[in-house]
Design an enzyme around this catalytic site. Structure first.
Site, PDB file in Angstrom:
ATOM      1  N   ASP A 270       5.789   4.679   5.025  1.00 48.23           N
ATOM      2  CA  ASP A 270       6.782   3.735   5.546  1.00 48.23           C
ATOM      3  C   ASP A 270       6.888   2.476   4.710  1.00 48.23           C
ATOM      4  O   ASP A 270       7.769   1.645   4.942  1.00 48.23           O
ATOM      5  CB  ASP A 270       6.473   3.382   7.012  1.00 48.23           C
ATOM      6  CG  ASP A 270       5.068   2.852   7.228  1.00 48.23           C
ATOM      7  OD1 ASP A 270       4.133   3.374   6.604  1.00 48.23           O
ATOM      8  OD2 ASP A 270       4.894   1.928   8.052  1.00 48.23           O
ATOM      9  N   HIS A 271       6.041   2.346   3.698  1.00 45.76           N
ATOM     10  CA  HIS A 271       6.084   1.166   2.821  1.00 45.76           C
ATOM     11  C   HIS A 271       6.457   1.519   1.380  1.00 45.76           C
ATOM     12  O   HIS A 271       6.590   0.609   0.562  1.00 45.76           O
ATOM     13  CB  HIS A 271       4.723   0.468   2.826  1.00 45.76           C
ATOM     14  CG  HIS A 271       4.348  -0.086   4.151  1.00 45.76           C
ATOM     15  ND1 HIS A 271       4.497  -1.404   4.497  1.00 45.76           N
ATOM     16  CD2 HIS A 271       3.844   0.533   5.253  1.00 45.76           C
ATOM     17  CE1 HIS A 271       4.087  -1.588   5.744  1.00 45.76           C
ATOM     18  NE2 HIS A 271       3.693  -0.428   6.220  1.00 45.76           N
TER      19      HIS A 271
ATOM     20  N   ASP B 265       0.281  -4.567   7.509  1.00 44.90           N
ATOM     21  CA  ASP B 265      -0.736  -3.543   7.751  1.00 44.90           C
ATOM     22  C   ASP B 265      -2.158  -4.050   7.505  1.00 44.90           C
ATOM     23  O   ASP B 265      -2.814  -3.680   6.532  1.00 44.90           O
ATOM     24  CB  ASP B 265      -0.446  -2.307   6.902  1.00 44.90           C
ATOM     25  CG  ASP B 265       0.715  -1.506   7.460  1.00 44.90           C
ATOM     26  OD1 ASP B 265       1.647  -2.118   7.990  1.00 44.90           O
ATOM     27  OD2 ASP B 265       0.686  -0.262   7.372  1.00 44.90           O
TER      28      ASP B 265
ATOM     29  N   HIS C  12      -7.179  -2.904   5.865  1.00 42.14           N
ATOM     30  CA  HIS C  12      -6.435  -1.771   6.401  1.00 42.14           C
ATOM     31  C   HIS C  12      -7.232  -0.493   6.135  1.00 42.14           C
ATOM     32  O   HIS C  12      -8.292  -0.528   5.505  1.00 42.14           O
ATOM     33  CB  HIS C  12      -5.045  -1.712   5.757  1.00 42.14           C
ATOM     34  CG  HIS C  12      -4.078  -0.820   6.456  1.00 42.14           C
ATOM     35  ND1 HIS C  12      -3.965  -0.761   7.824  1.00 42.14           N
ATOM     36  CD2 HIS C  12      -3.168   0.088   5.964  1.00 42.14           C
ATOM     37  CE1 HIS C  12      -3.035   0.111   8.156  1.00 42.14           C
ATOM     38  NE2 HIS C  12      -2.535   0.645   7.037  1.00 42.14           N
TER      39      HIS C  12
ATOM     40  N   HIS D  94       7.514  -5.098  11.515  1.00 41.48           N
ATOM     41  CA  HIS D  94       6.684  -3.885  11.529  1.00 41.48           C
ATOM     42  C   HIS D  94       6.292  -3.512  12.965  1.00 41.48           C
ATOM     43  O   HIS D  94       5.125  -3.493  13.319  1.00 41.48           O
ATOM     44  CB  HIS D  94       5.440  -4.087  10.657  1.00 41.48           C
ATOM     45  CG  HIS D  94       4.705  -2.821  10.333  1.00 41.48           C
ATOM     46  ND1 HIS D  94       3.734  -2.299  11.153  1.00 41.48           N
ATOM     47  CD2 HIS D  94       4.791  -1.985   9.273  1.00 41.48           C
ATOM     48  CE1 HIS D  94       3.243  -1.198  10.607  1.00 41.48           C
ATOM     49  NE2 HIS D  94       3.881  -0.980   9.464  1.00 41.48           N
TER      50      HIS D  94
ATOM     51  N   HIS E  60       0.854  -1.187   0.000  1.00 41.16           N
ATOM     52  CA  HIS E  60       0.000   0.000   0.000  1.00 41.16           C
ATOM     53  C   HIS E  60       0.889   1.236   0.000  1.00 41.16           C
ATOM     54  O   HIS E  60       2.113   1.138   0.125  1.00 41.16           O
ATOM     55  CB  HIS E  60      -0.955   0.004   1.197  1.00 41.16           C
ATOM     56  CG  HIS E  60      -0.295   0.078   2.528  1.00 41.16           C
ATOM     57  ND1 HIS E  60       0.553  -0.900   3.000  1.00 41.16           N
ATOM     58  CD2 HIS E  60      -0.346   1.025   3.508  1.00 41.16           C
ATOM     59  CE1 HIS E  60       0.979  -0.583   4.211  1.00 41.16           C
ATOM     60  NE2 HIS E  60       0.461   0.594   4.535  1.00 41.16           N
TER      61      HIS E  60
ATOM     62  N   HIS F 260       1.187   3.928   2.073  1.00 39.13           N
ATOM     63  CA  HIS F 260       1.639   4.674   3.233  1.00 39.13           C
ATOM     64  C   HIS F 260       3.154   4.847   3.119  1.00 39.13           C
ATOM     65  O   HIS F 260       3.850   3.973   2.604  1.00 39.13           O
ATOM     66  CB  HIS F 260       1.273   3.958   4.522  1.00 39.13           C
ATOM     67  CG  HIS F 260      -0.141   4.229   4.955  1.00 39.13           C
ATOM     68  ND1 HIS F 260      -0.855   3.368   5.757  1.00 39.13           N
ATOM     69  CD2 HIS F 260      -0.970   5.284   4.706  1.00 39.13           C
ATOM     70  CE1 HIS F 260      -2.064   3.862   5.978  1.00 39.13           C
ATOM     71  NE2 HIS F 260      -2.151   5.023   5.350  1.00 39.13           N
TER      72      HIS F 260
END
Length: 306
Positions: free
Chosen positions: A67-68, A208, A141, A266, A63, A65
């Site tokens: 941090d990914h 997530d 999520h 994570h 996804h 976000h």
């Protein structure tokens, strides 16, 4: 060095810490190198891990976000800088196309790499090679998110005693493996006559999400499951509210799916020590590790037929 292993490049969640980089995980699988969720700093972590851009053959983004995915521009630009000759396919939720385009062309650079966008629109297989199938399934999520599963194709493992019984040796064995059937002394010998079906190894990557049916499907029977465990069970409600899992929930997922090895990852920045995650998960499953940056985790080998 194993030819099927996970090389952990980052294990933090929302923000990096002094000891944990943003997410990034590199799966070495024979000649394939699949980079999952390249967060900020991935390029430098690859340097520390002894990995080069030329080893990346596919990129999977669960996804969009930060941090990914914030490491994607650096990886793409490094592929061009190093003039990587092969095409690199990038899989990501189709609903995030605008974010992909921004990351793909984030700054000025000499765009020489061949990048093949593969937006995901539905659950199911993404690609099937000669050796494995890569699939995706939607997770639960706060934004559109997919988990991934890589599964080696089943094959027949030859058994020496059966080959001997049927009088097979030398080049004809290779012919049998290629064609599936041969004629020997007026008899028809099929591959299954001299071997046993061996299920291939499998790997799943789940980030997530709350516990959900698709997470269970992705994890079913895999040899190595990389699963988010952002919180401990004491923060169960917070995990639910923020669409995440606890270490115990990740372990329950692994137990119910009959996973052979669980790699927890994570972690929320509030936890400096992850020993509690392992203790919590081991009340449910035995083979579990809370991964650290630059860890190597082997995909457990299947027991061979003697």
């Amino acid at each position: 060095m194993s030819n099927r292993e996970l090389i952990v490049l980052g294990t933090a969640s929302q923000v990096p810490t002094r000891h944990r980089n943003h997410n990034a995980y590199f799966l070495r699988w024979e000649d394939e190198g699949i980079l999952f969720d390249p967060g900020e700093g991935t390029q430098r972590q690859m340097l520390h891990a002894g990995l080069s851009a030329s080893q990346v053959t596919r990129i999977c983004i669960t996804h969009f976000h930060g941090d990914h995915a914030l490491g994607l521009p650096g990886i793409i630009q490094r592929l061009s800088l190093d003039t990587v000759p092969h095409c690199v396919e990038v899989y990501y939720p189709a609903s995030g196309q605008a974010y992909f385009e921004r990351l793909r062309h984030a700054t000025i650079f000499a765009d020489k790499a061949t990048i093949a966008p593969r937006p995901i629109t539905k659950d199911g297989p993404l690609v099937e090679t000669k050796g494995f199938t890569l699939s995706a399934a939607r997770l639960e999520h706060s934004v559109d998110t997919f988990g991934f599963r890589l599964e080696e194709h089943a094959r027949v493992q030859l058994i020496a005693s059966r080959l001997q019984e049927h009088g097979l040796s030398g080049p004809i064995v290779g012919e049998l493996q290629r064609k599936g059937v041969v004629e020997v002394g007026g008899r028809t010998v099929r591959l299954e006559d001299v071997g046993e079906k061996r299920e291939g190894q499998a790997f799943a990557f789940i980030m997530d999400t709350r516990p959900c049916a698709n997470a269970a499907r992705l994890a079913e029977g895999v040899d190595l499951l990389v699963c988010e465990s952002t919180y401990l069970e004491s923060e169960h409600q917070e995990a639910h509210d923020h669409f995440h899992m606890t270490a115990k929930q990740a372990a329950e997922l692994a137990r119910d799916a009959k996973v052979r090895r669980l790699a927890l990852a994570h972690f929320s920045q509030r936890y400096e020590d992850t020993h509690a995650f392992v203790r919590e998960a081991r009340t449910v499953v035995e083979d579990v590790v809370a991964v650290r940056d630059l860890d190597h985790v082997e995909v457990p080998k299947r027991v061979r037929v003697s």
